[in-house]
Design a protein around this motif. Structure first.
Motif, mmCIF file in Angstrom:
data_model
loop_
_atom_site.group_PDB
_atom_site.id
_atom_site.type_symbol
_atom_site.label_atom_id
_atom_site.label_comp_id
_atom_site.label_asym_id
_atom_site.label_seq_id
_atom_site.Cartn_x
_atom_site.Cartn_y
_atom_site.Cartn_z
ATOM 1 N N ASP A 239 0.851 -1.199 0.000
ATOM 2 C CA ASP A 239 0.000 0.000 0.000
ATOM 3 C C ASP A 239 0.882 1.243 0.000
ATOM 4 N N SER A 240 0.930 1.948 -1.096
ATOM 5 C CA SER A 240 1.811 3.121 -1.227
ATOM 6 C C SER A 240 1.440 4.227 -0.243
ATOM 7 N N ARG A 241 0.209 4.255 0.249
ATOM 8 C CA ARG A 241 -0.198 5.301 1.189
ATOM 9 C C ARG A 241 0.467 5.127 2.547
ATOM 10 N N GLU A 242 1.011 3.945 2.800
ATOM 11 C CA GLU A 242 1.641 3.659 4.093
ATOM 12 C C GLU A 242 3.139 3.912 4.099
ATOM 13 N N ALA A 243 3.711 4.312 2.963
ATOM 14 C CA ALA A 243 5.171 4.341 2.859
ATOM 15 C C ALA A 243 5.685 5.625 2.208
ATOM 16 N N ARG A 244 6.830 6.090 2.699
ATOM 17 C CA ARG A 244 7.578 7.161 2.027
ATOM 18 C C ARG A 244 8.657 6.588 1.123
ATOM 19 N N LEU A 245 8.883 5.294 1.238
ATOM 20 C CA LEU A 245 9.944 4.609 0.489
ATOM 21 C C LEU A 245 9.296 3.595 -0.446
ATOM 22 N N THR A 246 9.573 3.728 -1.739
ATOM 23 C CA THR A 246 8.954 2.862 -2.735
ATOM 24 C C THR A 246 10.032 2.228 -3.609
ATOM 25 N N VAL A 247 9.891 0.934 -3.854
ATOM 26 C CA VAL A 247 10.819 0.219 -4.728
ATOM 27 C C VAL A 247 10.261 0.206 -6.145
ATOM 28 N N VAL A 248 11.097 0.588 -7.099
ATOM 29 C CA VAL A 248 10.720 0.550 -8.511
ATOM 30 C C VAL A 248 11.732 -0.310 -9.252
ATOM 31 N N THR A 249 11.306 -0.886 -10.371
ATOM 32 C CA THR A 249 12.204 -1.773 -11.122
ATOM 33 C C THR A 249 12.569 -1.227 -12.494
#
Length: 371
Positions: A239-249
């Motif tokens: 859930d992107s709303r829960e995080a400031r850190l996102t992994v992208v590929t």
């Protein structure tokens, strides 16, 4: 000892051990081959695997076994889990008369990855797969007590310019970078679909944030965590709303152009690209100037680490598993080999009788199936 097949995927040259029924990181059908080894889960090492795969018996670590059974829906009876550091006698004929000694060794790459040390009538070989050399790997008893006839080496970064720091040091550079960011900054980290989880956990703790990952990656981590003594820290979410850190590929997602556009939308967003192609220390944040930071954090060995690894082992022969030729190996590592006793060249006469019969029988079964 290994021959190069016709398959070339990304940077990995697919290998088979000639005059044996053994193939490593190559699961397409080969006449006479029935014993397969897999170093790790990355796509460029799993070519040929599919739900109908039945070419033989596949050996790998428990984590990798769980991942490939889930991903490819393989017959579990064909996949055997091996424990890191343990010596196994793997049968390579149908009647069990001839075994190959195999020791899986930690590869320091991604979860479940291993190197394979093997000894048999073909001599002693070490197949690194993708790996990150460090002193702990060199402390393995089997590497300290046995001469390696042929080393099959991941030489992805065998270039003098590839002198990135040890992984712990590079990780600390990235942590210093994120600690200097304003608390409302969003961070995008570019990784492959699997790997660098150690770094992601450290970033989550430093930023006091969860890490947003894909559903596919979350499922893979759940498969892997089941085989880890302490599991994985509960820092991952989908859930992107829960995080400031996102992994992208995808690389374009941390391109300077895209990040600049996002920052023009009243957002603070930076990208981090951990890669062995970066050199030097991580730069300090410069708001409004740079949005994508490349840091020399790699799952592969640096140029100095490769030299130290080969100098310690002093193998009698060395073969690249990352390039189409051995030119760089000859240029930078040939002087580190043991010249005292070059390994002998195998011929069909060296194949034990029961192994030759098994290989011929497997080939005949294939011909009947194609008829």
């Amino acid at each position: 000892i290994f021959s190069v097949s016709v398959f070339f995927s990304k940077a990995v040259i697919i290998m088979r051990l000639p005059f044996t029924p053994i193939a490593i990181d190559d699961f397409f059908y080969h006449t006479g081959v029935s014993v397969y080894f897999l170093t790790h889960i990355h796509t460029d090492h799993t070519g040929g695997l599919c739900p109908s795969w039945s070419n033989g018996t596949l050996y790998c670590t428990a984590i990798t076994r769980s991942l490939i059974l889930d991903k490819f829906n393989l017959n579990p009876e064909l996949v055997v889990a091996l424990e890191i550091g343990r010596l196994y006698a793997v049968p390579i004929d149908t009647i069990g008369n001839v075994n190959v000694e195999v020791v899986p060794l930690e590869a320091n790459h991604c979860l479940g990855a291993c190197m394979f040390w093997m000894r048999g009538y073909f001599g002693t070989v070490l197949y690194t797969g993708d790996f990150r050399a460090d002193p702990a790997l060199l402390a393995q008893p089997v590497l300290r007590s046995h001469t390696v006839d042929t080393l099959y080496l991941d030489d992805t970064f065998l270039e003098p310019c590839c002198c990135f720091p040890p992984r712990k040091e590079a990780g600390e550079q990235i942590l210093r970078l994120v600690r200097e960011l304003p608390e409302d900054t969003e961070v995008l980290v570019k990784t492959d679909t699997f790997g660098k989880e150690e770094l992601l956990v450290q970033l989550a703790i430093a930023m006091k944030s969860l890490v947003c990952i894909s559903v596919q990656r979350q499922h893979m981590l759940q498969c892997a965590a089941a085989h880890l003594p302490s599991g994985l820290p509960p820092v991952f979410t989908t859930d992107s709303r829960e995080a400031r850190l996102t992994v992208v590929t995808a690389p374009w997602m941390v391109s300077e152009g895209r990040l600049s556009a996002l920052n023009r939308q009243s957002r603070r967003v930076i990208g981090i690209l951990p890669t062995g192609w970066a050199s030097g220390a991580a730069p300090a944040p410069r708001p409004g100037d740079v949005h994508c930071y490349q840091v020399g954090y790699s799952l592969h060995s640096s140029f100095p680490e490769l030299q130290q690894f080969v100098e310690f082992l002093k193998p009698r022969r060395i073969v690249s598993i990352s390039r189409k030729d051995n030119a760089n190996l000859h240029r930078y590592l040939q002087h580190l080999l043991d010249p005292s006793c070059p390994p002998r060249q195998l011929t069909s006469e060296d194949i034990p009788h029961s192994v030759a019969l098994s290989m011929a029988g497997q080939a005949r079964m294939s011909c009947r199936g194609a008829a």
